[in-house]
Motif scaffolding. Structure first.
Motif, mmCIF file in Angstrom:
data_model
loop_
_atom_site.group_PDB
_atom_site.id
_atom_site.type_symbol
_atom_site.label_atom_id
_atom_site.label_comp_id
_atom_site.label_asym_id
_atom_site.label_seq_id
_atom_site.Cartn_x
_atom_site.Cartn_y
_atom_site.Cartn_z
ATOM 1 N N ILE A 216 1.275 -0.865 -0.256
ATOM 2 C CA ILE A 216 0.336 -0.565 -0.189
ATOM 3 C C ILE A 216 0.598 1.022 0.219
ATOM 4 O O ILE A 216 1.895 1.518 0.762
ATOM 5 C CB ILE A 216 -1.032 0.158 1.535
ATOM 6 C CG1 ILE A 216 -2.114 -1.310 1.316
ATOM 7 C CG2 ILE A 216 -1.339 1.398 1.625
ATOM 8 C CD1 ILE A 216 -3.396 -1.016 2.113
ATOM 9 N N ALA A 217 0.228 1.949 -0.611
ATOM 10 C CA ALA A 217 1.519 3.922 -0.894
ATOM 11 C C ALA A 217 0.754 4.885 -0.764
ATOM 12 O O ALA A 217 -0.662 5.060 -0.997
ATOM 13 C CB ALA A 217 2.367 3.123 -2.799
ATOM 14 N N PHE A 218 0.991 5.734 -0.379
ATOM 15 C CA PHE A 218 0.007 6.919 0.015
ATOM 16 C C PHE A 218 1.276 8.043 -1.004
ATOM 17 O O PHE A 218 2.215 8.093 -1.246
ATOM 18 C CB PHE A 218 0.147 7.341 1.557
ATOM 19 C CG PHE A 218 -0.220 6.241 2.411
ATOM 20 C CD1 PHE A 218 -1.835 6.372 2.234
ATOM 21 C CD2 PHE A 218 0.307 5.408 3.145
ATOM 22 C CE1 PHE A 218 -2.049 5.485 3.115
ATOM 23 C CE2 PHE A 218 -0.159 4.668 4.139
ATOM 24 C CZ PHE A 218 -1.847 4.504 4.292
ATOM 25 N N HIS A 219 -0.208 8.906 -0.870
ATOM 26 C CA HIS A 219 0.054 10.216 -1.173
ATOM 27 C C HIS A 219 -0.227 11.005 -0.847
ATOM 28 O O HIS A 219 -1.074 11.146 -0.022
ATOM 29 C CB HIS A 219 -0.617 10.793 -3.610
ATOM 30 C CG HIS A 219 -0.462 9.757 -4.265
ATOM 31 N ND1 HIS A 219 0.699 9.362 -5.060
ATOM 32 C CD2 HIS A 219 -1.659 8.119 -4.629
ATOM 33 C CE1 HIS A 219 0.388 8.461 -4.960
ATOM 34 N NE2 HIS A 219 -1.185 8.184 -5.957
ATOM 35 N N MET A 220 0.649 12.297 -1.096
ATOM 36 C CA MET A 220 0.840 13.486 -0.002
ATOM 37 C C MET A 220 -0.285 14.563 -0.481
ATOM 38 O O MET A 220 -0.218 14.300 -1.972
ATOM 39 C CB MET A 220 2.426 14.006 0.641
ATOM 40 C CG MET A 220 2.937 13.282 1.205
ATOM 41 S SD MET A 220 2.445 12.964 2.880
ATOM 42 C CE MET A 220 2.625 13.990 3.179
ATOM 43 N N ILE A 221 -1.276 14.796 -0.189
ATOM 44 C CA ILE A 221 -2.381 16.021 -0.562
ATOM 45 C C ILE A 221 -1.853 16.184 0.039
ATOM 46 O O ILE A 221 -1.978 16.611 1.702
ATOM 47 C CB ILE A 221 -3.725 14.488 -0.683
ATOM 48 C CG1 ILE A 221 -3.766 13.812 -0.826
ATOM 49 C CG2 ILE A 221 -4.856 15.434 -0.624
ATOM 50 C CD1 ILE A 221 -3.661 13.426 -2.435
ATOM 51 N N ASN A 222 -2.917 18.661 -0.267
ATOM 52 C CA ASN A 222 -3.066 19.496 -0.374
ATOM 53 C C ASN A 222 -4.391 19.530 0.465
ATOM 54 O O ASN A 222 -5.441 19.149 0.149
ATOM 55 C CB ASN A 222 -2.947 20.409 -1.228
ATOM 56 C CG ASN A 222 -3.678 21.428 -0.921
ATOM 57 O OD1 ASN A 222 -3.911 22.168 0.561
ATOM 58 N ND2 ASN A 222 -2.757 23.072 -1.374
ATOM 59 N N ARG A 223 -4.952 19.184 2.014
ATOM 60 C CA ARG A 223 -5.524 19.426 3.190
ATOM 61 C C ARG A 223 -6.483 20.106 2.060
ATOM 62 O O ARG A 223 -7.662 20.138 2.350
ATOM 63 C CB ARG A 223 -5.475 19.239 4.498
ATOM 64 C CG ARG A 223 -6.618 18.950 4.854
ATOM 65 C CD ARG A 223 -6.232 19.310 6.495
ATOM 66 N NE ARG A 223 -5.435 18.367 6.982
ATOM 67 C CZ ARG A 223 -5.457 17.859 7.920
ATOM 68 N NH1 ARG A 223 -6.327 17.024 7.113
ATOM 69 N NH2 ARG A 223 -4.560 16.738 8.489
ATOM 70 N N ALA A 224 -6.173 21.410 1.887
ATOM 71 C CA ALA A 224 -7.292 22.971 1.089
ATOM 72 C C ALA A 224 -7.922 22.306 0.133
ATOM 73 O O ALA A 224 -9.191 22.393 -0.170
ATOM 74 C CB ALA A 224 -6.596 24.065 1.807
ATOM 75 N N THR A 225 -6.902 21.740 -0.771
ATOM 76 C CA THR A 225 -7.553 21.731 -1.836
ATOM 77 C C THR A 225 -7.946 19.849 -2.543
ATOM 78 O O THR A 225 -8.665 19.930 -3.598
ATOM 79 C CB THR A 225 -6.551 22.031 -3.264
ATOM 80 O OG1 THR A 225 -5.629 21.428 -3.038
ATOM 81 C CG2 THR A 225 -6.058 23.718 -3.206
ATOM 82 N N GLY A 226 -7.528 19.612 -1.847
ATOM 83 C CA GLY A 226 -7.749 17.426 -2.441
ATOM 84 C C GLY A 226 -6.935 17.227 -3.190
ATOM 85 O O GLY A 226 -6.511 16.232 -3.442
ATOM 86 N N HIS A 227 -5.843 18.558 -4.062
ATOM 87 C CA HIS A 227 -4.883 17.743 -5.112
ATOM 88 C C HIS A 227 -3.515 16.795 -4.161
ATOM 89 O O HIS A 227 -3.229 17.576 -3.260
ATOM 90 C CB HIS A 227 -4.240 19.333 -5.474
ATOM 91 C CG HIS A 227 -5.643 20.146 -6.270
ATOM 92 N ND1 HIS A 227 -5.735 20.849 -6.581
ATOM 93 C CD2 HIS A 227 -7.036 19.211 -6.746
ATOM 94 C CE1 HIS A 227 -6.624 21.990 -7.050
ATOM 95 N NE2 HIS A 227 -7.172 20.280 -7.328
ATOM 96 N N ARG A 228 -3.024 16.598 -5.461
ATOM 97 C CA ARG A 228 -1.799 16.277 -4.962
ATOM 98 C C ARG A 228 -0.833 16.906 -4.830
ATOM 99 O O ARG A 228 -0.921 17.604 -5.898
ATOM 100 C CB ARG A 228 -1.141 14.691 -6.093
ATOM 101 C CG ARG A 228 -2.077 13.252 -6.188
ATOM 102 C CD ARG A 228 -1.667 12.764 -6.560
ATOM 103 N NE ARG A 228 -0.146 11.907 -6.931
ATOM 104 C CZ ARG A 228 0.913 11.034 -7.303
ATOM 105 N NH1 ARG A 228 -0.069 10.027 -8.245
ATOM 106 N NH2 ARG A 228 1.528 11.084 -7.290
#
Length: 271
Positions: free
Chosen positions: A32-44
């Motif tokens: 399982i791998a995670f992406h880092m996301i901008n909490r405010a926009t939901g963008h990677r």
């Protein structure tokens, strides 16, 4: 679709040669791998190399490798310069010695690859080398350039093919003495040692990788599934460590244990 060889070349023992291919034997790509996301926009988010002084992002074409010779002073090296300095990769996996199969300490073991014949004419010579290693119960030590680095490789017979394991160089392995230096000497009670030996004997078995579950992966997958369904997982209670004497712990461990679900599944599969 059949896998692609990570490397192709020639396995050479004296005057005996055969074309071979290396295939990655272990991979983390299914984890399982995670992406880092901008909490405010939901963008990677994406990573950038930033100049340590100007704090500005540096484009790929302006990036170059540097070797620090003193504080803040670097020798700049291009990829072509580095490639030209690397020992010539003649694609020959040259065997230099044979050793007992258990003649390598675990700390020197790096990464395993499956080694196979690369073409039909090489099958016979490949089989001869494989069966020779198996018959003599030895492994071959070879060297070649793999992925722009000189590597030492341990080659062993395995099923219908061979396994080639890259080895760490001596300078890459840290001293065991440094790690163990702080362990104080203690006198082990003979009765405790007898109990420990009894526990070991009663739990003897064979290594079965299929019987081990990656609990982290399973837990994260369960969490993702629950959140996707709008649910929350109940918090698992933390187990409190019991403070008991070493002798009591040994006696408790020596008692017959109930089979776990994993053990039961393994037993059913074996049957």
């Amino acid at each position: 679709m059949s896998p692609r060889a990570s490397w192709k070349g020639t396995l050479k023992i004296g005057e005996l040669t055969c074309a071979v291919g290396l295939y990655t034997a272990a991979s983390t790509s299914d984890r399982i791998a995670f992406h880092m996301i901008n909490r405010a926009t939901g963008h990677r988010l994406r990573r950038e190399f930033v100049d340590s002084d100007t704090r500005k992002a540096v484009e790929r074409d302006d990036q170059v490798k540097g070797y620090e010779v003193s504080d803040g002073e670097h020798i700049l090296l291009s990829d072509d310069e580095i490639a030209s300095a690397v020992p010539d990769s003649d694609k020959v996996l040259g065997v230099t010695a044979f050793i007992p199969c258990d003649g390598i300490e675990d700390v020197y073991v790096d990464k395993p690859y499956y080694l196979t014949p690369a073409d039909t004419p090489s099958v016979e010579a490949f089989g001869l080398i494989r069966d020779g290693l198996r018959k003599q119960e030895v492994a071959a030590i070879a060297q070649t350039v793999l992925f722009r680095r000189m590597r030492t490789v341990l080659i062993r017979a395995h099923d219908a093919g061979m396994i080639a394991t890259t080895l760490n160089f001596d300078y890459e392995v840290r001293s065991a003495t440094d790690a163990f230096d702080g362990i104080r000497k203690v006198r082990i009670d003979p009765e405790m040692l007898d109990l420990a030996q009894h526990i070991i004997k009663t739990k003897m078995g064979k290594f079965d990788p299929a019987s081990f579950e990656d609990r982290y992966e399973a837990a994260v997958a369960e969490l993702v599934k629950a959140k996707d369904a709008g649910k929350t997982l109940p918090k698992r209670p933390k187990e409190k460590a019991k403070i008991i004497s070493l002798m009591d712990a040994l006696r408790e461990s020596a008692k017959p244990q109930r089979k776990t679900k994993t053990q039961s599944k393994t037993t059913r599969k074996a049957g």
